[in-house]
Enzyme design. Sequence first.
Site, PDB file in Angstrom:
ATOM      1  N   TYR A 113     -20.260 -41.858  69.765  1.00 55.44           N
ATOM      2  CA  TYR A 113     -19.694 -41.130  68.630  1.00 55.44           C
ATOM      3  C   TYR A 113     -18.559 -40.223  69.088  1.00 55.44           C
ATOM      4  O   TYR A 113     -18.613 -39.671  70.195  1.00 55.44           O
ATOM      5  CB  TYR A 113     -20.757 -40.241  67.972  1.00 55.44           C
ATOM      6  CG  TYR A 113     -21.769 -40.989  67.153  1.00 55.44           C
ATOM      7  CD1 TYR A 113     -21.574 -41.207  65.796  1.00 55.44           C
ATOM      8  CD2 TYR A 113     -22.933 -41.469  67.737  1.00 55.44           C
ATOM      9  CE1 TYR A 113     -22.509 -41.881  65.037  1.00 55.44           C
ATOM     10  CE2 TYR A 113     -23.879 -42.148  66.990  1.00 55.44           C
ATOM     11  CZ  TYR A 113     -23.659 -42.351  65.640  1.00 55.44           C
ATOM     12  OH  TYR A 113     -24.585 -43.021  64.907  1.00 55.44           O
ATOM     13  N   TYR A 157     -26.901 -47.637  71.087  1.00 57.12           N
ATOM     14  CA  TYR A 157     -26.758 -46.565  72.075  1.00 57.12           C
ATOM     15  C   TYR A 157     -28.116 -45.967  72.406  1.00 57.12           C
ATOM     16  O   TYR A 157     -29.055 -46.023  71.601  1.00 57.12           O
ATOM     17  CB  TYR A 157     -25.789 -45.488  71.573  1.00 57.12           C
ATOM     18  CG  TYR A 157     -26.168 -44.849  70.256  1.00 57.12           C
ATOM     19  CD1 TYR A 157     -27.075 -43.779  70.205  1.00 57.12           C
ATOM     20  CD2 TYR A 157     -25.604 -45.301  69.064  1.00 57.12           C
ATOM     21  CE1 TYR A 157     -27.405 -43.192  69.000  1.00 57.12           C
ATOM     22  CE2 TYR A 157     -25.943 -44.724  67.861  1.00 57.12           C
ATOM     23  CZ  TYR A 157     -26.849 -43.674  67.823  1.00 57.12           C
ATOM     24  OH  TYR A 157     -27.183 -43.111  66.626  1.00 57.12           O
ATOM     25  N   ARG A 192     -31.048 -47.051  69.972  1.00 54.62           N
ATOM     26  CA  ARG A 192     -30.916 -47.236  68.533  1.00 54.62           C
ATOM     27  C   ARG A 192     -30.204 -48.556  68.243  1.00 54.62           C
ATOM     28  O   ARG A 192     -29.178 -48.871  68.863  1.00 54.62           O
ATOM     29  CB  ARG A 192     -30.095 -46.090  67.919  1.00 54.62           C
ATOM     30  CG  ARG A 192     -30.823 -44.752  68.028  1.00 54.62           C
ATOM     31  CD  ARG A 192     -31.021 -44.098  66.693  1.00 54.62           C
ATOM     32  NE  ARG A 192     -31.634 -44.968  65.721  1.00 54.62           N
ATOM     33  CZ  ARG A 192     -31.295 -45.024  64.437  1.00 54.62           C
ATOM     34  NH1 ARG A 192     -30.324 -44.278  63.977  1.00 54.62           N
ATOM     35  NH2 ARG A 192     -31.915 -45.838  63.613  1.00 54.62           N
ATOM     36  N   HIS A 249     -25.812 -49.357  63.834  1.00 50.83           N
ATOM     37  CA  HIS A 249     -25.937 -48.974  62.428  1.00 50.83           C
ATOM     38  C   HIS A 249     -24.718 -48.190  61.986  1.00 50.83           C
ATOM     39  O   HIS A 249     -23.994 -47.625  62.803  1.00 50.83           O
ATOM     40  CB  HIS A 249     -27.207 -48.134  62.211  1.00 50.83           C
ATOM     41  CG  HIS A 249     -27.222 -46.870  63.020  1.00 50.83           C
ATOM     42  ND1 HIS A 249     -27.631 -46.846  64.327  1.00 50.83           N
ATOM     43  CD2 HIS A 249     -26.839 -45.609  62.731  1.00 50.83           C
ATOM     44  CE1 HIS A 249     -27.510 -45.620  64.808  1.00 50.83           C
ATOM     45  NE2 HIS A 249     -27.017 -44.844  63.860  1.00 50.83           N
ATOM     46  N   HIS A 269     -23.912 -45.031  59.295  1.00 46.10           N
ATOM     47  CA  HIS A 269     -24.471 -44.015  58.403  1.00 46.10           C
ATOM     48  C   HIS A 269     -23.721 -44.022  57.075  1.00 46.10           C
ATOM     49  O   HIS A 269     -22.489 -44.102  57.065  1.00 46.10           O
ATOM     50  CB  HIS A 269     -24.328 -42.621  59.024  1.00 46.10           C
ATOM     51  CG  HIS A 269     -25.136 -42.419  60.257  1.00 46.10           C
ATOM     52  ND1 HIS A 269     -26.382 -41.833  60.250  1.00 46.10           N
ATOM     53  CD2 HIS A 269     -24.881 -42.711  61.559  1.00 46.10           C
ATOM     54  CE1 HIS A 269     -26.851 -41.768  61.482  1.00 46.10           C
ATOM     55  NE2 HIS A 269     -25.955 -42.299  62.301  1.00 46.10           N
TER      56      HIS A 269
END
Lengths: 200, 257
Positions: B126, B165, B175, B178, B180
């Site tokens: 991120y 990640y 995870r 995906h 959000h």
Amino acid sequence: MPKIDPRSPEHVLPTPSHTVGPFYGHALPFRGGEDVAPLGHPDTITVHGYVLDGEGNPLPDALVELWGPRPDGTVPQTGGSIRRDPATGGYLGRNGVEFTGWGRIQTDPDGHWYARTLRPGARGQSAPYLSVCVFARGLLHHLFTRIYLPGDDTALAADPLLTRVGDRRDTLIAGDEGRGTHRFDIRLQGEGETVFLEYR
Amino acid sequence: MTLTQQDIDQEIAARHAAYEKGVADGAPVEHHPRRDYPPYRSSVLRHPQQPLVAIDTAQDPELVELHSPAFGERDITEIDNDLTRHHRGEPVGERITVTGRLLDRAGRPVRGQLIEIWQANSAGRYAHHREQHDAPLDPNFTGAGRTLTDAEGRYHFTTIQPGPYPWRNHLNAWRPAHIHFSVFGAAFTQRLVTQMYFPNDPLFRYDPILQSVTDDAARQRLVATYDHSLSVPEFSLGYHWDIVLDGPAATWIEEGR
């Protein structure tokens, strides 16, 4: 999920909620998110507080959204909370003139948040309140609550929700710190846990 | 003692079995995750222990929560929904297009509402200062976008396939990839924050956040469908994902919504 066929209502089932996670900070918060009131408006109030977990520790990764009516009780349907500049793609923010009623605030590293908005007016059977939605890492489904403002004991005593929650009502009423400033802590768990709401 | 994936797997399986048994015994289907889901360790101190207080919105149609913040064209710019165009150069990774419709529980399109997305880059990192995963940052990808739904409730994003990640829920926690989503409805009561997943990801079963949706059918609704007709020739692969908002709205008004 395949395409939903709206002609079959039994297949129109809700999309599950998920946590906002820790890394929403580059997407959701925006500069001026906490400055909901038009500049210099005489009905401006400040609400602030902490978001706290079950051990009383503040959350540095919570997000608070506020939604409230104008002082006369009417609900704004005004866009422009997060105005963008179509020429540069840059962020313009609120224009400081129009009241959109909506704010979004990320807790700071100390778990503290604040917003300046207009004192809400009463609607329907309720005493005046701001509606609140709380998101956080670790919170799989957001939580709704309300911030009632102190001052009008008659209105608060007649409020249907405050009447129902009995001795937990104080968790929904902000503390008066003078000069239009009100303290409202949001306790997710444990002693003094805030009353959270579901709508049916 | 460090928690292993096997410990988490056992906790997930136990909760799943208890839920299945409950439904078989007549308990209601749960469309949303419980806030108290111990395999996702961060939920332990962050869920209320008192039951939520229910408000019957039919009793008072004047409730503030039955209205919603309004957003419009000036809250977005033309390229906000194309995350590949936010910087001077091309982001690294597989380009994808994601589209679908925003509907309410009655199957009606939710029009003119704001949808915001955020995600990791193709390496699983991120653009966030507190992110500690040491995968490379991409100077041409920030991973945040927004759009408004159109007259049919449709939305459209162009972005980059996010990478999986690691995170620190337990040892070897990863995870699944995906995106959000943050969505507004016609009423504040319909507010939704959720995550869209990609089909056939081998990490699904190991992820306590995805598995917090214990109902199998509900969990499947978080997974997009690959749709070849949405793939753009020589450019991107296409995914379809419809979103249905829960919660009451004040009135069902056919016009102007």
